[in-house]
Design an enzyme around this catalytic site. Structure first.
Site, PDB file in Angstrom:
ATOM      1  N   ASP A  13       0.840  -1.197   0.000  1.00 55.93           N
ATOM      2  CA  ASP A  13       0.000   0.000   0.000  1.00 55.93           C
ATOM      3  C   ASP A  13       0.875   1.248   0.000  1.00 55.93           C
ATOM      4  OD1 ASP A  13      -2.223  -1.595   0.126  1.00 55.93           O
ATOM      5  OD2 ASP A  13      -2.742  -1.119   2.202  1.00 55.93           O
ATOM      6  N   LYS A  40      -6.519  -7.045   0.292  1.00 58.73           N
ATOM      7  CA  LYS A  40      -7.668  -7.447   1.094  1.00 58.73           C
ATOM      8  C   LYS A  40      -7.477  -8.836   1.699  1.00 58.73           C
ATOM      9  CE  LYS A  40     -11.767  -6.059   0.458  1.00 58.73           C
ATOM     10  NZ  LYS A  40     -11.734  -4.930   1.418  1.00 58.73           N
ATOM     11  N   GLY A  41      -6.928  -9.761   0.921  1.00 55.86           N
ATOM     12  CA  GLY A  41      -6.704 -11.096   1.465  1.00 55.86           C
ATOM     13  C   GLY A  41      -5.725 -11.084   2.608  1.00 55.86           C
ATOM     14  N   ALA A  42      -4.577 -10.434   2.397  1.00 55.95           N
ATOM     15  CA  ALA A  42      -3.557 -10.367   3.441  1.00 55.95           C
ATOM     16  C   ALA A  42      -4.080  -9.631   4.667  1.00 55.95           C
ATOM     17  CB  ALA A  42      -2.305  -9.686   2.898  1.00 55.95           C
ATOM     18  N   ASN A 180     -20.288  -4.133   2.028  1.00 60.82           N
ATOM     19  CA  ASN A 180     -20.800  -2.847   2.473  1.00 60.82           C
ATOM     20  C   ASN A 180     -22.034  -2.502   1.634  1.00 60.82           C
ATOM     21  OD1 ASN A 180     -19.905  -1.618   0.039  1.00 60.82           O
ATOM     22  ND2 ASN A 180     -17.956  -1.027   0.962  1.00 60.82           N
ATOM     23  N   GLY A 219     -20.154   1.137   8.214  1.00 63.18           N
ATOM     24  CA  GLY A 219     -19.262   2.171   8.725  1.00 63.18           C
ATOM     25  C   GLY A 219     -19.621   2.570  10.136  1.00 63.18           C
ATOM     26  N   ASP A 249     -11.685  -4.896   6.241  1.00 59.90           N
ATOM     27  CA  ASP A 249     -10.926  -6.147   6.276  1.00 59.90           C
ATOM     28  C   ASP A 249     -10.685  -6.609   7.707  1.00 59.90           C
ATOM     29  OD1 ASP A 249     -10.785  -6.100   3.513  1.00 59.90           O
ATOM     30  OD2 ASP A 249      -8.875  -5.020   3.502  1.00 59.90           O
TER      31      ASP A 249
END
Length: 302
Positions: A13, A40-42, A180, A219, A249
């Site tokens: 990121d 997202k997976g990690a 979401n 949220g 996540d």
């Protein structure tokens, strides 16, 4: 010991902070430029592992300098990485802009994640088949998503983010489908159903479409759990938000960690809401996630 296998993405990121998000064609001055672990997976795997879950990961990382920061928390959190392959391409990259109010925009270049297709997943089928829960997202090829569902012998949890076109029957195996409000509408469109309405209406329309359970994350408004038997609002703690990157996540990983322990979906979602809120109080995704020793915020029932 119960096991969670995450089949998903690993990203580096690149995070920049700005007073606000730029308009099209506009250039703004910002600050930061940190390279942090993401994907997202990690993210979801690290969130679950740091809360005590036994986690294995199926995915790919590149051979470039971004690979090391992308894998940092995967290594330190004790995740089984034997089904992660380093391939001869770039590591997945997410370019993230965070505004002063903590909201973010994200653009992703898949890199090595694009290689997690049906053949890649099938070659690591044993890591999936022996899992009690398999957790999937939308940052790998649709064929890899489908193969992961087909090789699963346990419960399948799906957070189809981003919302990409996947095999309908594979998607309907989700229990729960985690989304979401925006994603819920896009999934309904993918299923050929109306995508307008309140979050409660969207959740129950997804149930009518064939999902066994749905968890909508909302949220600061918390979450909503829907099943064929009804629905339950899940409150969230009030916190001072610094950065919302990866909060969803954190919720997903926490939810799965509690489902592994035998919690009901409502209890697991209630815990996950507290973890998601905690994650917004720090910068970045994985660096902001709690561990078993963290003090999570409580819901104000006043």
């Amino acid at each position: 010991m119960s096991k969670l296998t995450v089949v998903g993405s690993i990203n580096a990121d690149l995070i920049v902070h700005a007073e606000r998000h730029p308009q099209p064609g506009e250039t703004l001055l910002g600050s930061g430029g940190e390279i942090l672990a993401g994907g997202k997976g990690a993210n979801q795997a690290v969130a679950a592992a740091q809360l005590g879950a036994h986690v294995a990961f199926v995915g790919a990382v590149g051979s470039d300098p971004y690979a090391e920061p992308a894998m940092h928390y995967m290594r330190t959190s004790g995740i089984d990485l034997s089904a992660v392959e380093q391939v001869d391409t770039n590591t997945g990259l997410a370019v993230i802009t965070v505004s002063a109010d903590g909201e973010n925009t994200i653009v992703i270049s898949p890199g090595a994640n694009a290689q997690v297709d049906s053949d890649f997943v099938a070659a690591r089928a044993s890591t999936i088949a022996d899992a009690d829960i398999v957790l999937l997202q939308g940052e790998i090829p649709a064929s890899g998503f489908q193969a992961a569902v087909e090789h699963s012998n346990g419960r399948v949890v799906v957070n189809l983010a981003p919302v990409v076109q996947v095999d309908r029957e594979s998607l309907l195996q989700a229990n729960p489908l985690l989304a979401n409000e925006h994603e819920a509408g896009l999934i309904l469109e993918q299923l050929g159903l109306p995508s307008d309405g309140t979050p409660h209406e969207l959740a129950h329309r997804l149930i009518e479409a064939g999902f066994r359970s749905v968890v909508l994350t909302l949220g600061a408004r918390g979450a909503y759990v829907a099943t064929p038997e009804g629905g339950t609002d899940i409150p969230t703690p009030r916190v001072t938000t610094i950065d919302t990157t990866g909060a969803g996540d954190a919720f997903a990983g926490a939810l799965c960690s509690r489902l592994l322990q035998g919690d009901s979906l409502i209890d697991a979602a209630s815990f996950a809401a507290r973890v998601g809120a905690f994650a917004t109080t720090g910068n970045g995704a994985q660096p902001s996630y709690p561990t078993t020793s963290s003090r999570l915020p409580e819901v104000d029932n006043a």
